[in-house]
Design a protein around this motif. Structure first.
Motif, PDB file in Angstrom:
ATOM      1  N   ASN A  29      33.984-124.405  91.436  1.00 47.35           N
ATOM      2  CA  ASN A  29      32.683-123.942  91.905  1.00 47.35           C
ATOM      3  C   ASN A  29      31.549-124.836  91.407  1.00 47.35           C
ATOM      4  N   LYS A  33      30.353-128.272  97.607  1.00 53.13           N
ATOM      5  CA  LYS A  33      30.972-127.400  98.592  1.00 53.13           C
ATOM      6  C   LYS A  33      31.914-128.204  99.471  1.00 53.13           C
ATOM      7  N   ARG A  34      33.060-127.609  99.792  1.00 55.53           N
ATOM      8  CA  ARG A  34      34.075-128.332 100.559  1.00 55.53           C
ATOM      9  C   ARG A  34      34.237-127.732 101.946  1.00 55.53           C
ATOM     10  N   ALA A  35      34.812-128.534 102.832  1.00 54.75           N
ATOM     11  CA  ALA A  35      35.089-128.065 104.178  1.00 54.75           C
ATOM     12  C   ALA A  35      36.194-127.027 104.146  1.00 54.75           C
ATOM     13  N   THR A  36      36.216-126.139 105.139  1.00 56.40           N
ATOM     14  CA  THR A  36      37.263-125.127 105.200  1.00 56.40           C
ATOM     15  C   THR A  36      38.585-125.729 105.647  1.00 56.40           C
ATOM     16  N   GLN A  37      38.525-126.882 106.322  1.00 54.44           N
ATOM     17  CA  GLN A  37      39.725-127.593 106.732  1.00 54.44           C
ATOM     18  C   GLN A  37      39.837-128.878 105.911  1.00 54.44           C
ATOM     19  N   THR A  39      39.758-132.553 104.600  1.00 54.51           N
ATOM     20  CA  THR A  39      38.913-133.664 105.024  1.00 54.51           C
ATOM     21  C   THR A  39      39.763-134.825 105.518  1.00 54.51           C
ATOM     22  N   TRP A 211      26.944-130.802  98.452  1.00 56.81           N
ATOM     23  CA  TRP A 211      27.926-130.775  99.534  1.00 56.81           C
ATOM     24  C   TRP A 211      28.918-131.925  99.386  1.00 56.81           C
ATOM     25  N   TYR A 215      32.360-131.293 103.987  1.00 60.65           N
ATOM     26  CA  TYR A 215      31.518-130.135 104.284  1.00 60.65           C
ATOM     27  C   TYR A 215      30.401-130.533 105.259  1.00 60.65           C
ATOM     28  N   GLU A 218      31.947-131.215 108.725  1.00 57.48           N
ATOM     29  CA  GLU A 218      32.364-129.976 109.382  1.00 57.48           C
ATOM     30  C   GLU A 218      31.179-129.281 110.040  1.00 57.48           C
ATOM     31  N   HIS A 219      30.068-129.176 109.330  1.00 49.89           N
ATOM     32  CA  HIS A 219      28.894-128.516 109.893  1.00 49.89           C
ATOM     33  C   HIS A 219      28.272-129.363 111.010  1.00 49.89           C
ATOM     34  N   ASP A 262      35.993-135.336  98.966  1.00 50.26           N
ATOM     35  CA  ASP A 262      35.779-133.937  98.580  1.00 50.26           C
ATOM     36  C   ASP A 262      35.113-133.815  97.212  1.00 50.26           C
TER      37      ASP A 262
END
Length: 347
Positions: A29, A33-37, A39, A211, A215, A218-219, A262
């Motif tokens: 934490n 912040k990482r992507a949900t899928q 990288t 980020w 992340y 992805e956005h 990441d």
């Protein structure tokens, strides 16, 4: 070992496992912040001028973004509005095969675009001489100004030498424009362009955790951006094949080149668009504002200007009003934003 010792040892193991798990959770934490899928490194899909491509599978558009459909990019042509043009007359038509060996090896004179065109006997159209064509006249031109400044005397002299060499090779008679007149036109056009150039940009600044590269990607994909040619650059592609992007999203290139994207922490990205390069009909300002606001919500970011001041909806509206005046001024000079002439001049 008695029962008490066994119980204490077991409890110690549980506590130790908990400490390790908490440490790992805290470390995760504390990072970006990482992507949900997972990288992955995207292949660039940004169009380039030398090898134009069509984006055939764009990501879903963001809110209120225009729907862009691929179209063919128009071929650059000489334009008396932004070029100094020399006419070369012939006694009789010549074929393209005789002309091609005498065409210049480069389309640049200094920092300016240089082109040679022939008047095709069959079609009556000006075109770059090709094999199989028959041409009754030629014209050569050099661009008067671009973002590097006005055409200068050295560049004009090189233009004259190129034209004369081509005319001698094709047995044409060259009629060159007056140097003083060309220099005056170049300075005037450069002054106009300098006063009417604009590239709008806003920064999205992370409010809390930084980020990761994945992340950000992805956005950005959720709002129609694709990978650009340069690390740390994503683009919202234009409708015309090979045309400049409507929007660009940029961030630290060193983070994009990191061995583990990441773990590379990025706290700020920039969303921008090049006003003269982008057709007003594409509504780039609306796309710019909508993208910035949507990304700010999704990524928990503040929208700020280059001085770090927050930019509100009212601020966007004020910029939009000034932008309308700029569009009108460009159109009044026959250099409408996104037109072939404007893209060449503001390049």
């Amino acid at each position: 070992m008695n029962d008490l010792a066994i119980a204490l040892a077991s409890l110690g193991g549980v506590v130790l496992a908990g400490v390790i798990a908490h440490g790992a959770w805290s470390a995760r934490n504390a990072g970006p912040k990482r992507a949900t899928q997972p990288t992955s490194r995207d292949e660039p899909r940004e169009p380039v001028l030398t090898e134009p491509t069509i984006v055939d599978d764009p990501a879903p558009s963001g809110p209120d973004l225009p729907v862009l459909r691929p179209a063919r990019r128009p071929v650059a042509r000489l334009d008396a509005l932004i070029d100094a043009v020399a006419i070369m007359s012939l006694e009789a038509p010549v074929i393209g095969e005789m002309v091609q060996p005498h065409l210049p090896a480069t389309r640049r004179v200094g920092s300016k675009v240089f082109m040679v065109e022939g008047l095709d006997v069959e079609s009556g159209e000006w075109e770059t001489p090709v094999a199989g064509g028959r041409y009754s006249e030629f014209q050569a031109g050099v661009q008067l100004a671009n973002r590097n400044g006005a055409l200068n005397e050295i560049e004009y002299s090189e233009f004259v030498q190129r034209v004369q060499a081509f005319a001698d090779g094709t047995s044409a008679l060259a009629d060159l424009p007056d140097m003083l007149e060309v220099m005056a036109r170049a300075r005037e056009l450069d002054a106009f362009a300098s006063q009417h150039d604009a590239q709008l940009a806003v920064n999205l600044r992370a409010r809390a955790a930084a980020w990761s590269v994945g992340y950000i990607q992805e956005h950005a994909r959720r709002h129609g951006f694709v990978a650009g040619m340069v690390p740390g650059r994503l683009v919202y592609p234009a409708a015309d094949e090979g045309g400049p992007p409507v929007l660009t999203l940029t961030f630290d290139s060193q983070a994009a080149l990191s061995d583990d994207p990441d773990l590379a922490a990025v706290r700020e990205v920039t969303v921008s668009f090049d006003v003269p390069q982008t057709d007003r009909a594409m509504e780039p300002f609306a796309a710019w504002q909508a993208s910035a606001q949507a990304l700010a919500v999704g990524m928990d970011a503040d929208i700020v200007d280059d001085n770090g001041r927050p930019l509100s909806s009212e601020g966007f509206a004020a910029i939009g009003g000034q932008l309308g005046q700029l569009y009108d001024a460009l159109a009044g000079r026959d250099l409408a934003a996104g037109s072939a002439a404007a893209r060449r001049l503001f390049s």
